[in-house]
Design a protein around this motif. Sequence first.
Motif, mmCIF file in Angstrom:
data_model
loop_
_atom_site.group_PDB
_atom_site.id
_atom_site.type_symbol
_atom_site.label_atom_id
_atom_site.label_comp_id
_atom_site.label_asym_id
_atom_site.label_seq_id
_atom_site.Cartn_x
_atom_site.Cartn_y
_atom_site.Cartn_z
ATOM 1 N N CYS A 1 0.676 -1.345 -0.082
ATOM 2 C CA CYS A 1 0.131 0.137 0.228
ATOM 3 C C CYS A 1 1.043 1.143 -0.047
ATOM 4 C CB CYS A 1 -0.839 -0.034 1.379
ATOM 5 S SG CYS A 1 -2.260 -1.117 1.255
ATOM 6 N N TYR B 1 -1.447 7.542 0.744
ATOM 7 C CA TYR B 1 -2.611 8.179 0.399
ATOM 8 C C TYR B 1 -3.253 9.051 1.171
ATOM 9 C CZ TYR B 1 -5.046 5.024 3.769
ATOM 10 O OH TYR B 1 -5.593 4.249 4.833
ATOM 11 N N CYS C 1 -9.018 4.354 -3.113
ATOM 12 C CA CYS C 1 -8.066 5.336 -3.239
ATOM 13 C C CYS C 1 -8.017 6.065 -1.881
ATOM 14 C CB CYS C 1 -8.570 6.412 -4.286
ATOM 15 S SG CYS C 1 -8.173 5.761 -5.675
ATOM 16 N N GLN C 2 -8.868 6.232 -1.160
ATOM 17 C CA GLN C 2 -9.421 6.910 0.200
ATOM 18 C C GLN C 2 -9.168 5.950 1.284
ATOM 19 O OE1 GLN C 2 -11.862 7.154 -2.253
ATOM 20 N NE2 GLN C 2 -10.804 9.177 -3.146
ATOM 21 N N ARG D 1 -7.019 2.131 2.743
ATOM 22 C CA ARG D 1 -6.349 1.004 2.295
ATOM 23 C C ARG D 1 -6.027 0.274 3.356
ATOM 24 N NH1 ARG D 1 -2.693 4.312 -1.955
ATOM 25 N NH2 ARG D 1 -4.089 5.464 -3.051
ATOM 26 N N GLN E 1 -3.141 2.366 -7.564
ATOM 27 C CA GLN E 1 -2.887 3.264 -6.484
ATOM 28 C C GLN E 1 -2.319 4.530 -7.005
ATOM 29 O OE1 GLN E 1 -0.994 1.764 -2.715
ATOM 30 N NE2 GLN E 1 -1.286 -0.307 -3.913
ATOM 31 N N CYS F 1 -4.639 6.997 -8.418
ATOM 32 C CA CYS F 1 -5.413 7.858 -7.571
ATOM 33 C C CYS F 1 -4.933 9.017 -7.283
ATOM 34 C CB CYS F 1 -5.263 7.101 -6.152
ATOM 35 S SG CYS F 1 -6.301 5.339 -6.103
ATOM 36 N N TYR F 2 -3.542 9.197 -7.584
ATOM 37 C CA TYR F 2 -2.760 10.330 -7.349
ATOM 38 C C TYR F 2 -3.315 11.588 -8.445
ATOM 39 C CZ TYR F 2 0.669 7.617 -4.521
ATOM 40 O OH TYR F 2 1.220 6.687 -3.901
#
Length: 81
Positions: free
Chosen positions: A31, A34, A57-58, A60, A75, A78-79
């Motif tokens: 992970c 995030y 994404c929010q 993990r 992941q 998601c950025y």
Amino acid sequence: MGPGGPGSGWPLAGTLLVAVAASMVAGGEDCLWYLDRNGSWHPGFNCEFFTFCCGTCQQRYCCQDPLRLLTERQQRHCYVF
């Protein structure tokens, strides 16, 4: 002739299944850091052997359920958002 006979696809399918399972078991999908829904930063963490990063994404966490797998590529996506 039944499954596994000459010319059948069973050996190839079995080999492919073993390769996919081995890559999932080996992990490598830790992970990454995030931001949660509140904008709080969470550092990245490693999952134990036989587990991998799961969630969204929010949020993990580590799990063994391949249906919840969140790859490092996902992941990083998601950025962008």
